[in-house]
Design a protein around this motif. Structure first.
Motif, mmCIF file in Angstrom:
data_model
loop_
_atom_site.group_PDB
_atom_site.id
_atom_site.type_symbol
_atom_site.label_atom_id
_atom_site.label_comp_id
_atom_site.label_asym_id
_atom_site.label_seq_id
_atom_site.Cartn_x
_atom_site.Cartn_y
_atom_site.Cartn_z
ATOM 1 N N SER A 33 0.831 -1.198 0.000
ATOM 2 C CA SER A 33 0.000 0.000 0.000
ATOM 3 C C SER A 33 0.869 1.253 0.000
ATOM 4 N N SER A 34 0.379 2.307 -0.634
ATOM 5 C CA SER A 34 1.082 3.589 -0.615
ATOM 6 C C SER A 34 0.873 4.311 0.703
ATOM 7 N N ALA A 35 -0.087 3.837 1.506
ATOM 8 C CA ALA A 35 -0.301 4.421 2.824
ATOM 9 C C ALA A 35 0.775 3.922 3.775
ATOM 10 N N GLY A 36 1.051 4.694 4.807
ATOM 11 C CA GLY A 36 2.060 4.271 5.783
ATOM 12 C C GLY A 36 3.447 4.741 5.388
ATOM 13 N N GLU A 37 4.428 3.875 5.493
ATOM 14 C CA GLU A 37 5.820 4.245 5.247
ATOM 15 C C GLU A 37 6.111 4.366 3.745
ATOM 16 N N ILE A 38 6.822 5.411 3.385
ATOM 17 C CA ILE A 38 7.132 5.682 1.982
ATOM 18 C C ILE A 38 8.501 5.100 1.628
ATOM 19 N N MET A 39 8.566 4.390 0.530
ATOM 20 C CA MET A 39 9.828 3.829 0.071
ATOM 21 C C MET A 39 10.774 4.936 -0.378
ATOM 22 N N GLN A 40 12.007 4.887 0.106
ATOM 23 C CA GLN A 40 13.015 5.860 -0.307
ATOM 24 C C GLN A 40 13.276 5.727 -1.810
ATOM 25 N N GLN A 41 13.186 6.848 -2.497
ATOM 26 C CA GLN A 41 13.438 6.842 -3.931
ATOM 27 C C GLN A 41 14.934 6.951 -4.215
ATOM 28 N N GLY A 42 15.339 6.446 -5.362
ATOM 29 C CA GLY A 42 16.742 6.466 -5.738
ATOM 30 C C GLY A 42 16.971 5.576 -6.931
ATOM 31 N N PRO A 43 18.219 5.213 -7.186
ATOM 32 C CA PRO A 43 18.514 4.398 -8.372
ATOM 33 C C PRO A 43 17.965 2.977 -8.310
ATOM 34 N N PHE A 44 17.726 2.473 -7.114
ATOM 35 C CA PHE A 44 17.207 1.117 -6.989
ATOM 36 C C PHE A 44 15.682 1.134 -7.003
ATOM 37 N N LYS A 45 15.116 0.327 -7.894
ATOM 38 C CA LYS A 45 13.672 0.162 -8.002
ATOM 39 C C LYS A 45 13.313 -1.231 -7.476
ATOM 40 N N PRO A 46 12.039 -1.437 -7.091
ATOM 41 C CA PRO A 46 11.639 -2.740 -6.530
ATOM 42 C C PRO A 46 11.394 -3.800 -7.605
ATOM 43 N N THR A 47 12.438 -4.035 -8.408
ATOM 44 C CA THR A 47 12.391 -5.091 -9.422
ATOM 45 C C THR A 47 13.702 -5.859 -9.361
ATOM 46 N N TRP A 48 13.681 -7.103 -9.820
ATOM 47 C CA TRP A 48 14.904 -7.909 -9.807
ATOM 48 C C TRP A 48 15.963 -7.306 -10.720
ATOM 49 N N ASP A 49 15.565 -6.798 -11.866
ATOM 50 C CA ASP A 49 16.547 -6.212 -12.774
ATOM 51 C C ASP A 49 17.257 -5.031 -12.132
ATOM 52 N N SER A 50 16.503 -4.187 -11.460
ATOM 53 C CA SER A 50 17.104 -3.012 -10.824
ATOM 54 C C SER A 50 17.973 -3.403 -9.634
ATOM 55 N N LEU A 51 17.492 -4.335 -8.813
ATOM 56 C CA LEU A 51 18.256 -4.744 -7.627
ATOM 57 C C LEU A 51 19.559 -5.438 -7.994
ATOM 58 N N SER A 52 19.650 -5.941 -9.226
ATOM 59 C CA SER A 52 20.873 -6.619 -9.642
ATOM 60 C C SER A 52 22.043 -5.649 -9.812
ATOM 61 N N GLN A 53 21.802 -4.337 -9.665
ATOM 62 C CA GLN A 53 22.893 -3.356 -9.610
ATOM 63 C C GLN A 53 23.715 -3.505 -8.329
ATOM 64 N N PHE A 54 23.171 -4.211 -7.364
ATOM 65 C CA PHE A 54 23.805 -4.343 -6.042
ATOM 66 C C PHE A 54 25.240 -4.849 -6.161
ATOM 67 N N GLN A 55 26.133 -4.188 -5.439
ATOM 68 C CA GLN A 55 27.516 -4.628 -5.316
ATOM 69 C C GLN A 55 27.828 -4.781 -3.825
ATOM 70 N N VAL A 56 28.370 -5.921 -3.441
ATOM 71 C CA VAL A 56 28.699 -6.142 -2.035
ATOM 72 C C VAL A 56 29.779 -5.150 -1.619
ATOM 73 N N PRO A 57 29.542 -4.337 -0.598
ATOM 74 C CA PRO A 57 30.559 -3.348 -0.200
ATOM 75 C C PRO A 57 31.826 -4.022 0.327
ATOM 76 N N ASP A 58 32.943 -3.348 0.089
ATOM 77 C CA ASP A 58 34.227 -3.927 0.497
ATOM 78 C C ASP A 58 34.313 -4.154 1.994
ATOM 79 N N TRP A 59 33.653 -3.309 2.783
ATOM 80 C CA TRP A 59 33.761 -3.483 4.233
ATOM 81 C C TRP A 59 33.223 -4.848 4.658
ATOM 82 N N PHE A 60 32.161 -5.308 3.987
ATOM 83 C CA PHE A 60 31.609 -6.618 4.337
ATOM 84 C C PHE A 60 32.535 -7.735 3.870
ATOM 85 N N ARG A 61 33.100 -7.591 2.695
ATOM 86 C CA ARG A 61 34.033 -8.591 2.186
ATOM 87 C C ARG A 61 35.252 -8.700 3.100
#
Length: 551
Positions: A33-61
């Motif tokens: 629902s659009s009611a309640g908490e609003i999703m932060q906008q930015g380069p990542f969209k809620p799709t698998w294609d968009s989320l595949s831009q993800f790069q594991v940050p070096d700090w975690f590695r």
């Protein structure tokens, strides 16, 4: 007829229908629902294609090792994992324990266990200092479990730790302590499953003096008159005003409730929206560096887009804060595409090869929730087992997240302290062979590799192979250094590493020097066509996970 209409019609006739590969971004049964908490906008969209831009940050590695406090009201009875579900399974060991300790679940349900939980010995600052000394670079706190009880304040879930039980913001306390210790902070979120997981609270005894008397899973706000929970709606906790899944008609505790497949009751849109809002508010309030979902792929996938939106929100919010994507999200049972969108988490198990993308194993020294019986029989994993697992996982491009179970009161016992102290001693000498390393050409050598066990579901191949011996060696590298760790106890005068033979398939160089971490003194060795033969210093004889630095 549109695809969404077809899907809704299908689910209207079948309690749940899992259609992998069918659902598209606009085909979810319950778009958030659009009611309640609003999703932060930015380069990542809620799709698998968009989320595949993800790069594991070096700090975690670089980090490699984290510690987890898988702690909540289910630890209060100190009787192991999934207590809030198993206490309603007539005839089970947990049911019998509950009846003896608290009374029948029609009279004393899980909501009443929560009321008993006070966490009066919880000292997050002291615990986080202990974990930091043991080499942890990040820390996870349980934000909620399948019991649906939040350990932080939020307007979407009145059943939370600021109003009941400890009456404290536990996530806030953990987050502050992690920051003070310079540790990255993570939260684990498990509450998407309460809809089916808590169905056992709707059962009744089939035999005995309480036969036919319903447990408290279906009680409502009106039933609270004159009780300690007067004015509160237990259905905000149990979420059980719905029909049972068709495979929930027995008291069998390991039914297939994890994926939304045929026979599993589908949660309502209100339930999905509530989960979305609770989780977004958690991320907004505490800005965690890591978020772990105990879900197949993502929460409520594929009936809702809540998980996709939470992932996009987390990544975009991290960019807004740091100027780059610096957060890490975890999911289980991921396909090749999904592993590009988040970090693959393997529960109580390890991959058997060097993975192309960073991954994580999560495990525990005992049960996920504190279990007094494991303490009584000295049944914890040893520090040796933990360190061997860490070295093995790191050699395969992975990280280790280790749960140290807390008692209901928030303390750890002396056996757990001893395990942490032994890990601390090993890390004080050898952490350079873990932190900041990357996999070498191959992960290692030895008989344990020949008996590696395949993964099952989300993991669960831990401890199924041969025990490590001194012939089992694991590699990692940093700059021009190769770290070779002998996993088993060394009871010989020499260590033989055949992989590093002169002009071997994986190593074409000439070994110049062998040392120990933190020691510049050279160790005698021979390097020939058979392998690298290292003289074992006297102080390493009888030790396990001994590290040799090779240049």
């Amino acid at each position: 007829m549109k695809r969404r209409t077809l899907l809704k019609a299908a689910i209207g006739t079948i309690p749940a229908l899992y259609l992998p590969g069918f659902l598209k971004a606009d085909d979810f049964l319950y778009p958030s629902s659009s009611a309640g908490e609003i999703m932060q906008q930015g380069p990542f969209k809620p799709t698998w294609d968009s989320l595949s831009q993800f790069q594991v940050p070096d700090w975690f590695r670089d980090a490699k090792f984290g510690i987890w406090a898988h702690w909540g009201p289910q630890c209060q009875p100190e009787h192991g994992d999934w207590y809030a579900r198993k206490m309603y399974l007539e005839g089970s060991e947990t049911y019998k324990f509950h009846v003896q300790k608290y009374g029948h679940p029609s009279k004393f349900g899980f909501k009443d266990v929560i009321n008993e939980w006070k966490a009066d010995k919880w000292e997050p600052e002291a615990l986080l200092e202990l974990y930091k000394n043991a080499g942890a670079e990040y820390f996870f706190a349980l934000a909620n479990h399948h019991d649906n009880f939040d350990l932080y304040p939020n307007k979407y879930q009145p059943w939370n730790s600021t109003k009941f039980g400890p009456k404290k913001d536990l996530i806030g306390g953990w987050a502050k302590a992690a920051k003070n210790q310079g540790l990255k902070f993570g939260v684990s979120v498990h509450a998407s499953h309460a809809w089916t997981w808590f169905e056992s609270a709707q059962f009744v005894d089939k035999t005995g003096p309480f036969a036919g008397m319903p447990y408290d899973g279906n009680i409502t706000k009106e039933d609270g008159a004159g009780k300690w929970w007067e004015g509160m709606d237990p259905q905000e906790l149990y979420a059980q005003r719905h029909g049972l899944s068709t495979n929930e008609n027995t008291t069998y505790s390991n039914i297939k409730i994890w994926e939304w497949q045929k026979g599993v009751s589908i949660p309502s849109k209100a339930y999905c929206d509530k989960f979305y809002n609770r989780t977004i508010s958690l991320i907004n309030k505490y800005e965690p560096d890591l978020v772990y979902f105990d879900d197949t792929v993502l929460p409520l996938w594929p009936i809702s887009d809540a998980g996709l939106k939470i992932a996009a929100h987390l990544y975009n919010k991290s960019i807004k804060k740091h100027g780059k994507q610096n957060a890490v999200l975890f999911g289980k049972i991921l396909d090749v595409q999904q592993r590009k969108c988040m970090v693959w988490d393997i529960e109580r198990g390890q991959s058997n090869e060097i993975e192309p993308l960073p991954w994580q194993t999560d495990t525990c020294i005992g049960d996920w929730h504190y279990d007094r019986r494991i303490y009584d029989r000295n049944g914890y994993k040893s520090a040796k087992a933990v360190i061997q697992t860490l070295v093995d996982v790191v050699s395969k491009n992975g990280n280790l997240l280790l749960n140290i179970p807390l008692r209901g009161d928030g303390s750890i016992d002396e056996q757990e302290q001893a395990i942490l102290q032994e890990i601390t001693k090993w890390m004080a000498v050898n952490k350079s062979s873990i932190f900041g390393t990357r996999p070498w050409e191959i992960l290692g050598e030895g008989p344990a590799l020949e008996n590696a066990q395949p993964l099952k579901a989300q993991g669960f191949n831990e401890g199924k192979g041969k025990p490590f011996t001194s012939a089992d060696i694991r590699f990692a590298t940093k700059e021009d250094m190769i770290y070779a760790t002998v996993l088993g106890e060394i009871n010989s005068e020499k260590v033989f590493i055949k992989t590093l033979a002169l002009n071997s398939r994986h190593y074409s160089g000439k070994v110049k020097k062998v040392t120990l971490p933190g020691d510049t003194n050279a160790i005698n060795f021979a390097h020939n066509a058979e392998g690298l033969i290292i003289d074992v210093p006297e102080r390493l004889k009888g030790s396990y996970a001994a590290v040799f630095q090779i240049v």
